[in-house]
Design an enzyme around this catalytic site. Sequence first.
Site, PDB file in Angstrom:
ATOM      1  N   TYR A  22       0.838  -1.203   0.000  1.00  0.00           N
ATOM      2  CA  TYR A  22       0.000   0.000   0.000  1.00  0.00           C
ATOM      3  C   TYR A  22       0.872   1.252   0.000  1.00  0.00           C
ATOM      4  O   TYR A  22       0.636   2.205   0.727  1.00  0.00           O
ATOM      5  CB  TYR A  22      -0.947  -0.005   1.199  1.00  0.00           C
ATOM      6  CG  TYR A  22      -2.205   0.815   0.982  1.00  0.00           C
ATOM      7  CD1 TYR A  22      -3.176   0.392   0.079  1.00  0.00           C
ATOM      8  CD2 TYR A  22      -2.421   2.009   1.677  1.00  0.00           C
ATOM      9  CE1 TYR A  22      -4.325   1.130  -0.127  1.00  0.00           C
ATOM     10  CE2 TYR A  22      -3.572   2.756   1.481  1.00  0.00           C
ATOM     11  CZ  TYR A  22      -4.519   2.313   0.584  1.00  0.00           C
ATOM     12  OH  TYR A  22      -5.668   3.050   0.379  1.00  0.00           O
ATOM     13  N   SER A  24       3.105   3.958  -2.787  1.00  0.00           N
ATOM     14  CA  SER A  24       2.711   4.940  -3.800  1.00  0.00           C
ATOM     15  C   SER A  24       1.736   4.352  -4.818  1.00  0.00           C
ATOM     16  O   SER A  24       0.661   4.896  -5.055  1.00  0.00           O
ATOM     17  CB  SER A  24       3.961   5.466  -4.518  1.00  0.00           C
ATOM     18  OG  SER A  24       3.612   6.329  -5.580  1.00  0.00           O
ATOM     19  N   GLN A  25       2.102   3.226  -5.433  1.00  0.00           N
ATOM     20  CA  GLN A  25       1.231   2.618  -6.431  1.00  0.00           C
ATOM     21  C   GLN A  25       0.103   1.816  -5.790  1.00  0.00           C
ATOM     22  O   GLN A  25      -1.025   1.806  -6.284  1.00  0.00           O
ATOM     23  CB  GLN A  25       2.047   1.708  -7.355  1.00  0.00           C
ATOM     24  CG  GLN A  25       3.002   2.435  -8.273  1.00  0.00           C
ATOM     25  CD  GLN A  25       2.300   3.258  -9.337  1.00  0.00           C
ATOM     26  OE1 GLN A  25       1.144   3.011  -9.678  1.00  0.00           O
ATOM     27  NE2 GLN A  25       2.997   4.255  -9.863  1.00  0.00           N
ATOM     28  N   HIS A 105       6.137  -3.841 -12.161  1.00  0.00           N
ATOM     29  CA  HIS A 105       7.499  -3.746 -12.690  1.00  0.00           C
ATOM     30  C   HIS A 105       7.973  -5.166 -12.933  1.00  0.00           C
ATOM     31  O   HIS A 105       7.635  -6.083 -12.180  1.00  0.00           O
ATOM     32  CB  HIS A 105       8.401  -3.023 -11.686  1.00  0.00           C
ATOM     33  CG  HIS A 105       9.837  -2.913 -12.088  1.00  0.00           C
ATOM     34  ND1 HIS A 105      10.243  -2.590 -13.366  1.00  0.00           N
ATOM     35  CD2 HIS A 105      10.983  -3.068 -11.359  1.00  0.00           C
ATOM     36  CE1 HIS A 105      11.568  -2.553 -13.407  1.00  0.00           C
ATOM     37  NE2 HIS A 105      12.036  -2.842 -12.210  1.00  0.00           N
ATOM     38  N   ASP A 188      13.763   0.458 -17.811  1.00  0.00           N
ATOM     39  CA  ASP A 188      13.515   1.138 -16.543  1.00  0.00           C
ATOM     40  C   ASP A 188      14.791   1.212 -15.705  1.00  0.00           C
ATOM     41  O   ASP A 188      15.146   2.277 -15.183  1.00  0.00           O
ATOM     42  CB  ASP A 188      12.416   0.408 -15.777  1.00  0.00           C
ATOM     43  CG  ASP A 188      11.998   1.136 -14.513  1.00  0.00           C
ATOM     44  OD1 ASP A 188      11.252   2.126 -14.629  1.00  0.00           O
ATOM     45  OD2 ASP A 188      12.411   0.724 -13.417  1.00  0.00           O
ATOM     46  N   GLU A 224      23.187  27.125  -8.779  1.00  0.00           N
ATOM     47  CA  GLU A 224      23.445  26.974 -10.212  1.00  0.00           C
ATOM     48  C   GLU A 224      23.300  25.542 -10.710  1.00  0.00           C
ATOM     49  O   GLU A 224      22.832  25.324 -11.828  1.00  0.00           O
ATOM     50  CB  GLU A 224      24.850  27.502 -10.548  1.00  0.00           C
ATOM     51  CG  GLU A 224      25.007  29.002 -10.360  1.00  0.00           C
ATOM     52  CD  GLU A 224      24.020  29.806 -11.190  1.00  0.00           C
ATOM     53  OE1 GLU A 224      23.635  29.349 -12.295  1.00  0.00           O
ATOM     54  OE2 GLU A 224      23.626  30.906 -10.733  1.00  0.00           O
ATOM     55  N   SER A 249      17.866  31.643 -22.364  1.00  0.00           N
ATOM     56  CA  SER A 249      18.505  32.737 -23.099  1.00  0.00           C
ATOM     57  C   SER A 249      19.361  32.190 -24.233  1.00  0.00           C
ATOM     58  O   SER A 249      19.778  31.027 -24.218  1.00  0.00           O
ATOM     59  CB  SER A 249      19.383  33.561 -22.157  1.00  0.00           C
ATOM     60  OG  SER A 249      20.510  32.801 -21.742  1.00  0.00           O
TER      61      SER A 249
END
Length: 333
Positions: A22, A24-25, A105, A188, A224, A249
């Site tokens: 139980y 994230s997925q 997966h 993956d 940066e 830019s």
Amino acid sequence: MFYDDDADLTIIQGRKVGVIGYGSQGHAHSLSLRDSGVQVKVGLKEGSKSRAKVSEQGLDVDTPAAVAKWADVIMLLAPDTAQADIFKNDIEPNLSDGDALFFGHGLNIHFGLIKPPAEVTVAMVAPKGPGHLVRRQFVDGKGVPCLIAVDQDPTGKGEALALSYAKAIGGTRAGVIKTTFKDETETDLFGEQAVLCGGTEELVKAGFDVMVESGYPPEMAYFEVLHELKLIVDLMYEGGIARMNYSVSDTAEFGGYLSGPRVIDAGTKDRMREILRDIQNGDFVKKLVANVEGGNKQLEQLRKENVEHPIEVVGKRLRDLMSWVDRPITETA
């Protein structure tokens, strides 16, 4: 590509789905399956902190073994390194002919860490997004694209079942791509190691080190090479590399064209190919399994070294000044 009209929701509605895990997925699959009219139970070990959450959200919860015995479609969404033991101890003894074993997966199937009986359908439904996004899109009437694959198909109905499952979590609203366990697993792992996690992390740390070693303040180096990375990735995510170059830019674009190939050159690609070979021939998975069998000592040592890097120290201090940045619990505690 498959969409809503290509999938029959009644197929999965006629099955009993057990979701093991139980995280994230797991939460996204379970809740969306339920909302699509599918019978769902969640499998969690006794004492799991997630059990209360499952009950609060109106889902039935039981041990992985009990859920595997009850279900005829089992979606295994526990961490990769825990799946083989869960399969051996809780799932395999409770499988029956005609059952289906699903994965999010392909690692454990592709590399033979889990070997289901021949009478069991083995398939994969893998949303290409984190669980919270899968759930949010579903609730909003949309979806996250999914991959599906079928590794064992004794009934000849595995693809239809996988498509039906994908539809129940919103995948066919966005589009479902057919693949193989091999391709999903190897791509993956390569993406994670060479670019998304390993490659990006080392690039950021190397840039930080060069600037600090050259006498620049670590705070400026952090901004940066790490803080501004999100701005660039968001532009690429929204419209590709061309959109990013259009948005920055002319100075940044021109400098990137000249200097990027000096950082990522032919030698880098050769080393990427070595990483891919280590994945394809199973060397990486052997190291992963050895780490787990050794009590995760190597992983813990690597984690310790990573959090001690100076960029982590200065980063935490600077993020304390950023009220707009969501802070992880581990950092605010």
